[in-house]
Design a protein around this motif. Structure first.
Motif, PDB file in Angstrom:
ATOM      1  N   ILE A  78      42.171  -7.778  29.474  1.00 62.49           N
ATOM      2  CA  ILE A  78      41.350  -8.983  29.422  1.00 62.49           C
ATOM      3  C   ILE A  78      39.869  -8.637  29.424  1.00 62.49           C
ATOM      4  CG2 ILE A  78      41.298  -9.236  31.924  1.00 62.49           C
ATOM      5  CD1 ILE A  78      41.563 -12.092  29.336  1.00 62.49           C
ATOM      6  N   SER A  79      39.536  -7.414  29.890  1.00 65.08           N
ATOM      7  CA  SER A  79      38.131  -6.996  29.933  1.00 65.08           C
ATOM      8  C   SER A  79      37.522  -6.940  28.531  1.00 65.08           C
ATOM      9  CB  SER A  79      38.007  -5.629  30.627  1.00 65.08           C
ATOM     10  OG  SER A  79      38.781  -4.655  29.950  1.00 65.08           O
ATOM     11  N   TYR A  80      38.346  -6.670  27.507  1.00 70.50           N
ATOM     12  CA  TYR A  80      37.854  -6.660  26.130  1.00 70.50           C
ATOM     13  C   TYR A  80      37.323  -8.048  25.754  1.00 70.50           C
ATOM     14  CZ  TYR A  80      40.152  -2.135  25.270  1.00 70.50           C
ATOM     15  OH  TYR A  80      40.533  -0.826  25.303  1.00 70.50           O
ATOM     16  N   TYR A  81      38.088  -9.059  26.142  1.00 65.35           N
ATOM     17  CA  TYR A  81      37.707 -10.444  25.825  1.00 65.35           C
ATOM     18  C   TYR A  81      36.447 -10.846  26.586  1.00 65.35           C
ATOM     19  CZ  TYR A  81      37.955 -15.547  25.594  1.00 65.35           C
ATOM     20  OH  TYR A  81      37.656 -16.886  25.415  1.00 65.35           O
ATOM     21  N   LYS A  82      36.389 -10.496  27.866  1.00 66.69           N
ATOM     22  CA  LYS A  82      35.226 -10.858  28.680  1.00 66.69           C
ATOM     23  C   LYS A  82      33.967 -10.158  28.188  1.00 66.69           C
ATOM     24  CE  LYS A  82      37.859 -11.882  32.890  1.00 66.69           C
ATOM     25  NZ  LYS A  82      38.124 -11.507  34.299  1.00 66.69           N
ATOM     26  N   ALA A  83      34.096  -8.891  27.797  1.00 66.68           N
ATOM     27  CA  ALA A  83      32.953  -8.146  27.280  1.00 66.68           C
ATOM     28  C   ALA A  83      32.455  -8.753  25.964  1.00 66.68           C
ATOM     29  CB  ALA A  83      33.331  -6.683  27.073  1.00 66.68           C
ATOM     30  N   ALA A  84      33.412  -9.184  25.120  1.00 62.59           N
ATOM     31  CA  ALA A  84      33.037  -9.810  23.857  1.00 62.59           C
ATOM     32  C   ALA A  84      32.310 -11.129  24.089  1.00 62.59           C
ATOM     33  CB  ALA A  84      34.277 -10.040  22.995  1.00 62.59           C
ATOM     34  N   LYS A  85      32.742 -11.900  25.085  1.00 58.17           N
ATOM     35  CA  LYS A  85      32.094 -13.177  25.399  1.00 58.17           C
ATOM     36  C   LYS A  85      30.688 -12.951  25.927  1.00 58.17           C
ATOM     37  CE  LYS A  85      33.749 -16.637  25.023  1.00 58.17           C
ATOM     38  NZ  LYS A  85      33.779 -17.525  23.822  1.00 58.17           N
ATOM     39  N   VAL A  86      30.521 -11.897  26.733  1.00 56.15           N
ATOM     40  CA  VAL A  86      29.193 -11.567  27.259  1.00 56.15           C
ATOM     41  C   VAL A  86      28.238 -11.233  26.117  1.00 56.15           C
ATOM     42  CG1 VAL A  86      27.885  -9.879  28.619  1.00 56.15           C
ATOM     43  CG2 VAL A  86      30.012 -10.831  29.520  1.00 56.15           C
ATOM     44  N   ASP A  87      28.743 -10.577  25.083  1.00 56.62           N
ATOM     45  CA  ASP A  87      27.932 -10.202  23.920  1.00 56.62           C
ATOM     46  C   ASP A  87      27.709 -11.360  22.957  1.00 56.62           C
ATOM     47  OD1 ASP A  87      27.658  -7.646  24.861  1.00 56.62           O
ATOM     48  OD2 ASP A  87      29.341  -6.845  23.697  1.00 56.62           O
ATOM     49  N   GLY A  88      28.213 -12.544  23.328  1.00 59.78           N
ATOM     50  CA  GLY A  88      27.997 -13.725  22.496  1.00 59.78           C
ATOM     51  C   GLY A  88      29.001 -13.894  21.377  1.00 59.78           C
ATOM     52  N   CYS A  89      30.152 -13.222  21.478  1.00 62.62           N
ATOM     53  CA  CYS A  89      31.195 -13.302  20.444  1.00 62.62           C
ATOM     54  C   CYS A  89      32.030 -14.563  20.647  1.00 62.62           C
ATOM     55  CB  CYS A  89      32.075 -12.062  20.532  1.00 62.62           C
ATOM     56  SG  CYS A  89      33.259 -11.903  19.190  1.00 62.62           S
ATOM     57  N   SER A  90      32.231 -15.334  19.607  1.00 57.24           N
ATOM     58  CA  SER A  90      33.072 -16.525  19.702  1.00 57.24           C
ATOM     59  C   SER A  90      34.543 -16.115  19.743  1.00 57.24           C
ATOM     60  CB  SER A  90      32.827 -17.460  18.519  1.00 57.24           C
ATOM     61  OG  SER A  90      33.267 -16.853  17.312  1.00 57.24           O
ATOM     62  N   ASP A  94      35.724 -14.963  16.356  1.00 54.70           N
ATOM     63  CA  ASP A  94      35.194 -13.626  16.040  1.00 54.70           C
ATOM     64  C   ASP A  94      35.949 -12.554  16.817  1.00 54.70           C
ATOM     65  OD1 ASP A  94      33.325 -14.373  14.181  1.00 54.70           O
ATOM     66  OD2 ASP A  94      31.734 -14.689  15.657  1.00 54.70           O
ATOM     67  N   PHE A  95      36.279 -12.861  18.081  1.00 56.67           N
ATOM     68  CA  PHE A  95      37.038 -11.908  18.895  1.00 56.67           C
ATOM     69  C   PHE A  95      38.416 -11.660  18.284  1.00 56.67           C
ATOM     70  CE2 PHE A  95      40.278 -11.311  22.209  1.00 56.67           C
ATOM     71  CZ  PHE A  95      39.840 -10.104  22.751  1.00 56.67           C
ATOM     72  N   ILE A  96      39.054 -12.733  17.812  1.00 56.16           N
ATOM     73  CA  ILE A  96      40.374 -12.593  17.190  1.00 56.16           C
ATOM     74  C   ILE A  96      40.270 -11.755  15.916  1.00 56.16           C
ATOM     75  CG2 ILE A  96      42.212 -13.855  15.996  1.00 56.16           C
ATOM     76  CD1 ILE A  96      41.720 -16.166  17.961  1.00 56.16           C
ATOM     77  N   ARG A  97      39.272 -12.057  15.098  1.00 53.41           N
ATOM     78  CA  ARG A  97      39.140 -11.387  13.792  1.00 53.41           C
ATOM     79  C   ARG A  97      38.717  -9.933  13.922  1.00 53.41           C
ATOM     80  NH1 ARG A  97      34.767 -11.095  10.389  1.00 53.41           N
ATOM     81  NH2 ARG A  97      33.622 -12.558  11.710  1.00 53.41           N
ATOM     82  N   ARG A  98      37.768  -9.664  14.800  1.00 51.89           N
ATOM     83  CA  ARG A  98      37.188  -8.327  14.874  1.00 51.89           C
ATOM     84  C   ARG A  98      37.893  -7.386  15.850  1.00 51.89           C
ATOM     85  NH1 ARG A  98      30.636  -9.528  15.006  1.00 51.89           N
ATOM     86  NH2 ARG A  98      30.498 -10.607  12.987  1.00 51.89           N
ATOM     87  N   ILE A  99      38.501  -7.939  16.890  1.00 51.33           N
ATOM     88  CA  ILE A  99      39.072  -7.089  17.940  1.00 51.33           C
ATOM     89  C   ILE A  99      40.581  -7.255  18.069  1.00 51.33           C
ATOM     90  CG2 ILE A  99      39.017  -6.539  20.417  1.00 51.33           C
ATOM     91  CD1 ILE A  99      36.091  -7.518  20.408  1.00 51.33           C
ATOM     92  N   LEU A 100      41.019  -8.512  18.222  1.00 52.25           N
ATOM     93  CA  LEU A 100      42.437  -8.746  18.507  1.00 52.25           C
ATOM     94  C   LEU A 100      43.337  -8.349  17.344  1.00 52.25           C
ATOM     95  CD1 LEU A 100      43.680  -9.816  21.115  1.00 52.25           C
ATOM     96  CD2 LEU A 100      44.004 -12.011  19.984  1.00 52.25           C
ATOM     97  N   VAL A 101      42.995  -8.787  16.130  1.00 49.77           N
ATOM     98  CA  VAL A 101      43.836  -8.490  14.962  1.00 49.77           C
ATOM     99  C   VAL A 101      43.955  -6.982  14.710  1.00 49.77           C
ATOM    100  CG1 VAL A 101      44.031  -8.737  12.454  1.00 49.77           C
ATOM    101  CG2 VAL A 101      43.526 -10.731  13.861  1.00 49.77           C
ATOM    102  N   PRO A 102      42.847  -6.215  14.716  1.00 47.87           N
ATOM    103  CA  PRO A 102      42.989  -4.761  14.530  1.00 47.87           C
ATOM    104  C   PRO A 102      43.849  -4.093  15.600  1.00 47.87           C
ATOM    105  CG  PRO A 102      40.711  -5.413  14.179  1.00 47.87           C
ATOM    106  CD  PRO A 102      41.416  -6.616  14.724  1.00 47.87           C
TER     107      PRO A 102
END
Length: 272
Positions: free
Chosen positions: A162-174, A177-185
């Protein structure tokens, strides 16, 4: 005792493999037989002469080129829709916190217990009332989402911190965007397996297409096999030839991607 146990286990596996493979092998052999050989009692195991013309005659019996196009188109769109809805649903169940989340998961798990035959007539009524019978929409829409695949992907996504998601939110990732750039890969192995299994399921679909289509032009490949039934009987040898043609693409697909399928199933944690 260990040697005896090992021999018994291997013997059992070989017997089960023979029982499982025999219908498939006999179907292929029957596709090369004459009508008399294919319908003989006791059954003929090997054709006296291989009838290669059976495949040509089978393709002329019905518009199989159209059936192939319909099947590839419907299965492809359904697979894409299933992947999109599953990744969105799995993300929401794993990474998001919202009210009544556990109750929703419980209800979705309960729906997995409902037999397909129970819901198919409700879906048919809905499609009929919307005036969508005998259209590609009727063939595709009900298979755009799957609770099974949402849970399948949910188990895989749970292993992503879950830290991946929280870090992405801190960086301003919607979220998208999190699904497309991080979750899917990160979820590519599971998504690949889902895509293959979903496509195979659509390719083998029989009951739903025959319910919502009236014209031959809208039928799928598995429905086309009924074209060999005539008033005087069934051209079994031609039907087996058509079945062989229909199953070859899926067999090749599995043989090429079997490692990825097995890897995705193992990593997802879903068994059965």
């Amino acid at each position: 005792m260990k040697k005896i146990s090992s021999v018994l286990s291997k013997t059992f596996i070989v017997l089960m493999a023979i029982i499982t493979l025999f219908p498939f092998v006999y179907m292929i052999l029957s596709s090369f037989m004459t009508y008399q050989e294919a319908t003989s009692i006791p059954p003929t195991l090997f054709p006296e002469k291989f009838q290669w013309s059976n495949f040509e005659l089978a393709m002329e019996q019905a518009p199989f080129v159209r059936y192939f196009f319909n099947t590839i188109f419907v299965s492809g769109i359904s697979t894409i829709g299933t992947l999109i809805t599953s990744i969105l649903g799995g993300f929401a169940l794993v990474k998001l916190e919202f009210k009544y989340k556990n109750i929703l998961i419980l209800i979705m798990a309960a729906l997995l217990m409902v037999p397909y035959e129970v819901t198919i007539f409700t879906n048919y009524q809905t499609i009929a009332q919307l005036g969508l019978l005998d259209t590609y929409t009727a063939l595709i829409v009900p298979s755009l989402a799957s609770i099974f695949y949402i849970f399948y992907l949910k188990e895989y996504l749970t292993s992503i911190p879950i830290s991946y998601y929280k870090a992405a939110k801190v960086d301003g990732c919607s979220d998208l965007d999190f699904i497309r750039r991080i979750l899917v890969p990160l979820a590519k192995p599971a998504l690949f397996t889902m895509g293959i299994l979903s496509f195979i399921s659509g390719w083998n679909s029989f009951l739903w297409p025959i319910l919502v289509t009236n014209s031959k032009e809208m039928r799928l490949l598995s429905n086309g096999l009924s074209s060999f039934a005539t008033e005087s009987g069934t051209n079994v040898h031609l039907q087996m030839a058509a079945s062989t043609i229909a199953i070859v693409p899926i067999l090749i697909l599995y043989l090429v991607f079997r490692k990825q399928i097995i890897r995705g199933v193992v990593k997802s944690g879903v068994k059965g």
